[in-house]
Design a protein around this motif. Structure first.
Motif, short mmCIF file in Angstrom:
data_model
loop_
_atom_site.label_atom_id
_atom_site.label_comp_id
_atom_site.label_asym_id
_atom_site.label_seq_id
_atom_site.Cartn_x
_atom_site.Cartn_y
_atom_site.Cartn_z
N ARG A 33 35.75 15.12 26.23
CA ARG A 33 34.47 14.99 25.86
C ARG A 33 33.74 15.33 26.88
O ARG A 33 33.87 14.83 28.08
CB ARG A 33 34.11 13.51 25.49
N GLU A 89 42.06 16.19 24.18
CA GLU A 89 40.78 16.24 23.78
C GLU A 89 39.98 15.71 24.97
O GLU A 89 40.37 14.64 25.39
CB GLU A 89 40.53 15.45 22.61
N ARG A 104 26.61 16.29 23.62
CA ARG A 104 27.99 16.29 23.95
C ARG A 104 28.95 17.02 23.08
O ARG A 104 28.47 16.99 22.11
CB ARG A 104 28.20 14.66 23.74
N SER A 141 36.43 21.04 19.23
CA SER A 141 37.03 20.38 18.11
C SER A 141 35.78 19.62 17.10
O SER A 141 36.17 19.46 15.67
CB SER A 141 38.00 19.26 18.72
N ARG A 146 33.25 17.64 21.94
CA ARG A 146 34.60 17.63 22.31
C ARG A 146 35.42 18.74 22.13
O ARG A 146 35.37 19.55 21.24
CB ARG A 146 35.06 16.48 20.92
#
Length: 105
Positions: free
Chosen positions: A55, A53, A33, A21, A35
């Motif tokens: 992470r 969503e 990181r 995303s 998402r």
């Protein structure tokens, strides 16, 4: 199963459609990181309209070609329990992690 802070447990993302995303970003710890939008397939193999969503912190840098909108797969995903002290007490939770991220086949 109960995880104590610092303990890890492998997880499975079989039967889920995942795509980026937001492009992976390097955090202050040097870890990347990303998402992901995660949606299940229904019994007929159609992607569910719902989703979440998630992470994920990666143990290794993602391929430089991975960008927002790309379908991806997690390599060796797991969760890690954490605990930290706040002003009002102790907070606990789980962090999603994976060894790597690569384009979906």
């Amino acid at each position: 199963m109960t995880l104590r802070p610092g303990q890890t447990q492998s997880v499975r993302f079989d039967g889920l459609l995942m795509w980026v995303s937001d492009s992976p970003r390097e955090g202050s710890s040097g870890k990347f990181r990303v998402r992901l939008i995660v949606k299940p397939f229904d019994a007929q193999g159609v992607v569910s309209p719902g989703g979440d969503e998630v992470r994920v912190t990666l143990d290794s840098p993602p391929e430089s070609s991975i960008a927002a909108g790309d379908r991806v797969e997690l390599v060796e995903p797991y969760v890690q329990a954490y605990e930290f002290t706040t002003h009002g007490g102790t907070a606990t939770g789980l962090i999603f992690k994976a060894a790597a991220l690569h384009p979906a086949l």
